[in-house]
Scaffold this motif. Sequence first.
Motif, PDB file in Angstrom:
ATOM      1  N   THR A 104      -9.478  16.222  13.774  1.00 27.36           N
ATOM      2  CA  THR A 104      -9.214  17.518  14.378  1.00 27.36           C
ATOM      3  C   THR A 104      -9.699  17.512  15.818  1.00 27.36           C
ATOM      4  O   THR A 104     -10.677  16.841  16.150  1.00 27.36           O
ATOM      5  CB  THR A 104      -9.889  18.668  13.594  1.00 27.36           C
ATOM      6  OG1 THR A 104      -9.572  19.903  14.230  1.00 27.36           O
ATOM      7  CG2 THR A 104     -11.395  18.520  13.565  1.00 27.36           C
ATOM      8  N   ALA A 121     -10.879  20.108  17.283  1.00 25.88           N
ATOM      9  CA  ALA A 121     -11.778  21.252  17.429  1.00 25.88           C
ATOM     10  C   ALA A 121     -13.078  20.853  18.121  1.00 25.88           C
ATOM     11  O   ALA A 121     -13.598  19.768  17.910  1.00 25.88           O
ATOM     12  CB  ALA A 121     -12.093  21.844  16.064  1.00 25.88           C
ATOM     13  N   ASP A 126     -15.703  25.851  18.482  1.00 31.35           N
ATOM     14  CA  ASP A 126     -14.612  26.325  17.617  1.00 31.35           C
ATOM     15  C   ASP A 126     -15.061  26.350  16.166  1.00 31.35           C
ATOM     16  O   ASP A 126     -14.804  27.308  15.436  1.00 31.35           O
ATOM     17  CB  ASP A 126     -13.377  25.416  17.726  1.00 31.35           C
ATOM     18  CG  ASP A 126     -12.796  25.353  19.121  1.00 31.35           C
ATOM     19  OD1 ASP A 126     -12.974  26.330  19.885  1.00 31.35           O
ATOM     20  OD2 ASP A 126     -12.181  24.327  19.449  1.00 31.35           O
ATOM     21  N   VAL A 127     -15.733  25.283  15.748  1.00 31.83           N
ATOM     22  CA  VAL A 127     -16.194  25.172  14.365  1.00 31.83           C
ATOM     23  C   VAL A 127     -17.263  26.222  14.076  1.00 31.83           C
ATOM     24  O   VAL A 127     -17.272  26.837  13.008  1.00 31.83           O
ATOM     25  CB  VAL A 127     -16.720  23.753  14.068  1.00 31.83           C
ATOM     26  CG1 VAL A 127     -17.294  23.662  12.666  1.00 31.83           C
ATOM     27  CG2 VAL A 127     -15.594  22.734  14.249  1.00 31.83           C
ATOM     28  N   GLU A 155     -15.425  29.564  13.474  1.00 32.24           N
ATOM     29  CA  GLU A 155     -14.607  29.642  12.255  1.00 32.24           C
ATOM     30  C   GLU A 155     -14.919  28.471  11.323  1.00 32.24           C
ATOM     31  O   GLU A 155     -14.077  27.605  11.111  1.00 32.24           O
ATOM     32  CB  GLU A 155     -13.124  29.601  12.616  1.00 32.24           C
ATOM     33  CG  GLU A 155     -12.641  30.758  13.463  1.00 32.24           C
ATOM     34  CD  GLU A 155     -11.156  30.641  13.728  1.00 32.24           C
ATOM     35  OE1 GLU A 155     -10.369  31.038  12.848  1.00 32.24           O
ATOM     36  OE2 GLU A 155     -10.809  30.118  14.810  1.00 32.24           O
ATOM     37  N   ARG A 213     -12.436  27.465   8.373  1.00 34.97           N
ATOM     38  CA  ARG A 213     -11.152  26.898   8.805  1.00 34.97           C
ATOM     39  C   ARG A 213     -11.228  25.375   8.941  1.00 34.97           C
ATOM     40  O   ARG A 213     -10.251  24.671   8.707  1.00 34.97           O
ATOM     41  CB  ARG A 213     -10.745  27.522  10.132  1.00 34.97           C
ATOM     42  CG  ARG A 213      -9.460  26.971  10.676  1.00 34.97           C
ATOM     43  CD  ARG A 213      -9.073  27.650  11.950  1.00 34.97           C
ATOM     44  NE  ARG A 213      -7.872  27.023  12.484  1.00 34.97           N
ATOM     45  CZ  ARG A 213      -7.434  27.183  13.709  1.00 34.97           C
ATOM     46  NH1 ARG A 213      -8.061  27.989  14.535  1.00 34.97           N
ATOM     47  NH2 ARG A 213      -6.357  26.566  14.119  1.00 34.97           N
ATOM     48  N   TYR A 214     -12.384  24.870   9.342  1.00 34.81           N
ATOM     49  CA  TYR A 214     -12.531  23.443   9.631  1.00 34.81           C
ATOM     50  C   TYR A 214     -13.313  22.679   8.568  1.00 34.81           C
ATOM     51  O   TYR A 214     -13.494  21.478   8.704  1.00 34.81           O
ATOM     52  CB  TYR A 214     -13.206  23.258  10.990  1.00 34.81           C
ATOM     53  CG  TYR A 214     -12.403  23.821  12.132  1.00 34.81           C
ATOM     54  CD1 TYR A 214     -11.279  23.155  12.598  1.00 34.81           C
ATOM     55  CD2 TYR A 214     -12.747  25.031  12.721  1.00 34.81           C
ATOM     56  CE1 TYR A 214     -10.530  23.670  13.636  1.00 34.81           C
ATOM     57  CE2 TYR A 214     -11.999  25.549  13.773  1.00 34.81           C
ATOM     58  CZ  TYR A 214     -10.891  24.871  14.225  1.00 34.81           C
ATOM     59  OH  TYR A 214     -10.151  25.374  15.248  1.00 34.81           O
TER      60      TYR A 214
END
Length: 166
Positions: free
Chosen positions: A33, A35, A39-40, A43, A46-47
């Motif tokens: 990914t 990300a 970002d992680v 969310e 999501r990851y």
Amino acid sequence: MKPALLWLCLIAGTMLLSACAARPVVVAGAPVTAALPSDVAAEPERYRGAEVIWGGMILAVENRETQTEVTVLAYPLDTAQRPVPAAGTRGRFIIVLPGYVERHDYPDGLFVTLNGRLAGTRAGQVGAHDYVFPLVEAAHVHRWPPGFQFDRSQWHFGVGIGVRIR
């Protein structure tokens, strides 16, 4: 020039250029990914379980009962997967390593690149501020030697004029 000789020169040139290409230091077993740690942190669900290749500078090492946690200040990676401190930080994350790790092997200020799976997040503090740290269960960690950022190959091409003095 004969076609066979032309092909031979083309193949030799391609091999020579490919030998100079930067090779990655860690290879992921699954798609990675793009990300960022921030970002992680925003969310985590999501990851969760996603494969990442991240790098940065070690800030702290904490040995726990069954694992070691290495806190890293994230930097973007170049094409050879080297952290690029001049590009600015991308957040922080924690590398989770099984068992006990000697602090001498992961000293503060050492740069690393790793691949691994995201295993959630942990709330913590950075100074007086609340912070969410992504947790990465490392599959492979590459430790860069001190001064690695100055070891980049440099190409020089020059044209000059000679002067003869009698």
